[in-house]
Design an enzyme around this catalytic site. Structure first.
Site, PDB file in Angstrom:
ATOM      1  N   ASP A  37     -12.179  -9.540 -36.188  1.00 60.99           N
ATOM      2  CA  ASP A  37     -11.712  -9.671 -34.816  1.00 60.99           C
ATOM      3  C   ASP A  37     -12.485 -10.830 -34.208  1.00 60.99           C
ATOM      4  O   ASP A  37     -13.660 -10.702 -33.880  1.00 60.99           O
ATOM      5  CB  ASP A  37     -11.966  -8.361 -34.055  1.00 60.99           C
ATOM      6  CG  ASP A  37     -11.645  -8.486 -32.564  1.00 60.99           C
ATOM      7  OD1 ASP A  37     -11.152  -9.563 -32.146  1.00 60.99           O
ATOM      8  OD2 ASP A  37     -11.899  -7.516 -31.836  1.00 60.99           O
ATOM      9  N   LYS A  58     -12.815 -19.345 -27.756  1.00 65.11           N
ATOM     10  CA  LYS A  58     -11.433 -18.955 -28.051  1.00 65.11           C
ATOM     11  C   LYS A  58     -10.460 -19.490 -26.996  1.00 65.11           C
ATOM     12  O   LYS A  58      -9.308 -19.777 -27.292  1.00 65.11           O
ATOM     13  CB  LYS A  58     -11.371 -17.424 -28.101  1.00 65.11           C
ATOM     14  CG  LYS A  58     -10.068 -16.864 -28.636  1.00 65.11           C
ATOM     15  CD  LYS A  58     -10.204 -15.351 -28.795  1.00 65.11           C
ATOM     16  CE  LYS A  58      -8.918 -14.707 -29.265  1.00 65.11           C
ATOM     17  NZ  LYS A  58      -9.117 -13.245 -29.437  1.00 65.11           N
ATOM     18  N   GLU A 109      -3.400  -8.758 -32.404  1.00 65.63           N
ATOM     19  CA  GLU A 109      -4.395  -7.747 -32.018  1.00 65.63           C
ATOM     20  C   GLU A 109      -3.769  -6.406 -31.646  1.00 65.63           C
ATOM     21  O   GLU A 109      -4.250  -5.360 -32.109  1.00 65.63           O
ATOM     22  CB  GLU A 109      -5.271  -8.296 -30.882  1.00 65.63           C
ATOM     23  CG  GLU A 109      -6.233  -9.364 -31.377  1.00 65.63           C
ATOM     24  CD  GLU A 109      -6.806 -10.246 -30.277  1.00 65.63           C
ATOM     25  OE1 GLU A 109      -6.590  -9.936 -29.090  1.00 65.63           O
ATOM     26  OE2 GLU A 109      -7.463 -11.244 -30.611  1.00 65.63           O
ATOM     27  N   ASP A 149      -4.045  -4.653 -23.876  1.00 63.13           N
ATOM     28  CA  ASP A 149      -5.237  -5.279 -24.435  1.00 63.13           C
ATOM     29  C   ASP A 149      -5.789  -6.299 -23.463  1.00 63.13           C
ATOM     30  O   ASP A 149      -5.241  -7.386 -23.313  1.00 63.13           O
ATOM     31  CB  ASP A 149      -4.856  -5.941 -25.775  1.00 63.13           C
ATOM     32  CG  ASP A 149      -6.036  -6.648 -26.431  1.00 63.13           C
ATOM     33  OD1 ASP A 149      -7.122  -6.714 -25.811  1.00 63.13           O
ATOM     34  OD2 ASP A 149      -5.871  -7.140 -27.552  1.00 63.13           O
TER      35      ASP A 149
END
Lengths: 618, 174
Positions: free
Chosen positions: A25, A86, A184, A206
């Site tokens: 992850d 990210k 994800e 999420d």
């Protein structure tokens, strides 16, 4: 403890061997690695005893520091400590400027792409992410006692093509074999689904550090079908922190902040946010150069600050329900993912909207890595009898630029992947031999409002009268959500060549150069790695073709069979050596010789796939 | 490629969607790239192409209009991507009236009765046309196939109207 495996010389013990695979992850704030051991997926701990590694990379004059140590230096050395990288993945320099106020390090323009100026020179987000991936892979190798055969890396479902490609490039740079980029939310559902044997329609909410995803999935007898996905790739818990920083600035009266002051404000903001998840009222201390600032904040104050952001996520939930063609009542469960879902306002807003108490039994920070590990274990071939099937969708429409700066959609969002769609183009001038195509991703109608993915130049089109050449361009999106394009002139069957210029990505050559010049590898290691990659691929080809021969030799004439066997023998021989180029050539030769065989086998297998059914059964 | 053959289903307009769904999953269980992740590069590429084909076939059979178009294409009548203007005064008049009704919705103080009315009209027309389409396709003659093609062109207008109505309804709710 495994029994000793005995294999005849020349025979591989591989089919029975447990291969090492991990799920990663790669998060905005934290990253984790997990694996399946003794049938159970668990996160792995590094030497310091931590499984959650801050996604922070610090470059010093002679070292690269990743994780907790780097995070601790963020205040000390903000210019060389990269956090939340990210958010920069696959983005253009011009696109980031609006966020620049929050970024303490110096961003530079690397031929259109965003990069960071550090003490070690210019580093792009792919390189920074590769450092994080390499660190996690290292933890896994050390814990598991061997090199990883492959990894599954998770990405937000909402990531576009450039962001996915950048993630894959980072893995390549870190020397990892990517089995799949997994969305994800799908990973999270996988973690829950297998645990509880869940059936029905679920929503996965999420909210991570930097991204927000909402996905609707249907779970039925091992099939995970993504019905629709949506979200915001630039909204997350970091924005809560920034809202708090602005509030803190109002309290202290400090309207401008230096880079290290901003870091300090952010650290305090994060502490306030985390504390207010458990208590209603908080006394806090903000260390400043001029002394300590003491203040007080209530959960209601915090809720008021983040309310607009939370409302934005709920609006996205409404949209995704519409896309899925479902009413709220259809949602049976809501899975919570990401550390930011610990914020009480988020939980209550989600519970209220979906009219159901969300699931939180698996740690929202770890659920994605756990799901990724489960899928990595399956994909690497450790679980041959598995029954799960993940059917994912493309999150954003793909289109082409047409006259007048408009976008014509060729693959609408939420189409199940893999998908291939062809589009025909014709020449408009006599003797025209080239054509430019602009590919975009997004939902809007104007080119400027969508994201430019790539420009393609079709060349070598056979010269014909205007309108005479018909070029069929096929856009294919694979199971990772990555686009590739092929083109063919229809009347002559000539393949037009395509030069791809990714708008916000690196070309294959650039990635190769980065790998070669990377500090991660000494030159010798590099060559060894390339040799090993080819040997592994040669082994796969040998295994696959041998198995095909054993099963379906009847599909070949004697002469064809002899040809295949010769190619295999040659490949097996060359594979033993250390000539990388020769192995590559032998693989290509074998592929070429067996292309027709593979096509015939595919044809037969697709025809016999539903053999149990007869046409007149219905 | 004959999508009906791929799913071992009879090449006709009426289709058991549940059965189609079951067979689709059965195929994907075998050909999805995840089942070939440990294979050679060529095998992986073939799996992607095959799975894309299966997805496309399922997508085309699942929706009545695309299914009808595919059926006609198999009979040698291609109507997708055509740029043909459609002329039939009575039909165009009816479309204009429906469009006017839609325009009224966005201005109405209480839009819900109008939304219901438009919805009812569109659904009725759609149903009638789908019945006609089924009959024309079942006849399986060149003449009836051209009839079917005309009905498909008409239905496209109604599907578009329906989409616009749904959008209007959402905007009203927001």
């Amino acid at each position: 403890m495994a029994l000793l495996q005995i294999a005849e010389p020349g025979q591989s013990a591989a089919p029975h061997q447990h291969k090492l695979a991990a799920g990663i992850d790669l998060g905005t704030t934290n990253s984790l690695v997990a694996t399946v051991r003794s049938g159970e997926a668990k996160t792995l701990f590094n030497a310091a005893g931590q499984d959650m590694v801050p996604s922070v990379v610090r470059y010093t004059a002679d070292k690269v520091i990743v994780g907790h140590a780097a995070a601790a230096d963020a205040v000390l050395d903000p210019h060389n400590t990269i956090v939340s990288v990210k958010r920069l993945m696959g983005r253009g320099f011009a696109e980031i400027n609006s966020d620049a106020e929050h970024i303490p390090y110096q961003l530079v323009d690397q031929s259109g792409l965003v990069a960071i100026n550090t003490i070690q020179g210019i580093k792009n987000p792919v390189e920074v992410s590769a450092e994080i991936l390499a660190t996690l892979a290292d933890t896994a190798s050390q814990t598991l006692g061997g090199e990883l055969t492959g990894v599954v890396i998770t990405v937000p479902a909402y990531f576009d093509d450039s962001q996915r490609q950048a993630t894959k490039d980072a893995a390549k740079l870190a020397g990892l074999n990517v089995l799949r980029l997994l969305n994800e939310p799908t990973a999270a559902a996988l973690a829950y689904g297998l645990d509880s044997g869940q059936e029905g329609v679920v929503a996965v909410y999420d909210l991570g550090g930097g991204t927000f995803d909402i996905s609707i999935l249907r779970l039925k007898r091992g099939v995970f079908e993504v019905l629709a996905t949506g979200g915001d790739s630039a909204l997350g818990g970091d924005d809560f922190d920034h809202a708090l920083v602005s509030w803190l600035q109002q309290q202290t009266g400090q309207s401008t902040l230096s880079h290290s002051e901003l870091r300090q404000y952010l650290v305090t903001a994060r502490q306030i946010k985390e504390n207010l998840s458990a208590i209603e009222q908080l006394d806090f201390v903000l260390p400043l150069a001029s002394g300590e600032f003491k203040g007080q904040i209530s959960r209601a104050d915090f809720d008021a600050l983040i309310q607009p952001l939370v409302r934005k996520t709920i609006r996205a939930c409404k949209q995704v329900l519409r896309d899925a063609g479902l009413d709220i009542e259809a949602i049976q469960q809501v899975v919570m993912v990401g550390g930011s879902t610990r914020v009480p306002l988020v939980r209550s807003a989600v519970a209220e909207f979906f009219a159901t108490e969300p699931l939180t039994s698996i740690d929202p920070d770890k659920v994605v890595a756990i799901g990724a590990a489960i899928q990595a274990n399956v994909l690497v071939g450790n679980k041959s009898d598995h029954d799960t099937l993940l059917l994912d969708v493309i999150p954003l429409s793909l289109g082409l630029e047409t006259m007048g700066g408009l976008v014509e959609k060729i693959i609408p969002r939420n189409t199940v992947i893999p998908v291939a769609r062809a589009q025909e183009f014709t020449t408009f001038k006599d003797g025209q031999t080239a054509m430019a195509i602009h590919v975009l991703q997004g939902e809007r109608e104007l080119v400027d409002a969508c994201r430019s993915l790539a420009r393609f130049n079709l060349t070598n089109i056979p010269a014909m009268a205007a309108g005479g050449a018909h070029i069929r361009v096929t856009f294919q999106v694979d199971a990772d959500g990555l686009l590739s394009v092929t083109a063919q002139e229809k009347s002559t069957g000539v393949s037009a060549s395509i030069q791809v210029k990714p708008s916000y990505g690196l070309s294959d050559d650039q990635v190769a150069t980065m790998i070669q010049s990377s500090m991660l590898y000494a030159k010798q290691d590099m060559q060894l790695r390339l040799l090993k990659e080819q040997q592994v691929e040669a082994e796969r080809v040998l295994e696959a073709v041998t198995a095909a021969l054993n099963a379906d030799a009847a599909l070949l004439s004697d002469a064809e069979k002899l040809n295949v066997e010769q190619a295999l023998a040659e490949l097996a021989k060359v594979k033993q050596g250390d000539n990388t180029a020769a192995i590559k050539a032998a693989i290509e030769h074998t592929n070429h010789i067996t292309d027709e065989f593979a096509a015939r086998r595919m044809d037969i297998s697709i025809r016999s796939a539903l053999q149990g059914h007869k046409v007149d059964e219905v | 490629m004959n999508y009906f053959q791929l799913f071992h289903l009879p090449a006709q307009f009426e289709l058991d969607l549940t059965e189609l769904g079951t067979r689709y999953l059965e195929l994907q269980r075998q050909f999805h790239p995840d089942k070939h992740a440990a294979g050679s590069e060529r095998d992986k590429l073939m799996a992607v192409q095959q799975a894309a084909n299966i997805n496309d076939a399922y997508h085309s059979l699942k929706q009545p209009l695309l299914r009808a178009e595919h059926l006609l294409a198999l009979r040698g009548l291609k109507i997708s991507n055509e740029q043909r203007s459609f002329m039939e005064p009575a039909f165009l008049m009816q479309q204009m009236e429906l469009r006017e009704l839609l325009a009224e919705i966005s201005e109405a103080a209480d839009p819900y009765p109008l939304i219901d009315e438009a919805d009812q009209q569109i659904q009725q027309q759609k149903k009638a046309l789908l019945r006609q389409l089924q009959a024309a396709l079942d006849a399986n003659s060149p003449e009836q196939d051209h009839q079917a093609a005309d009905i498909i062109r008409k239905l496209k207008f109604f599907f578009k109207l329906q989409q616009e109505l749904e959008l209007l309804e959402q905007q009203t709710q927001d």
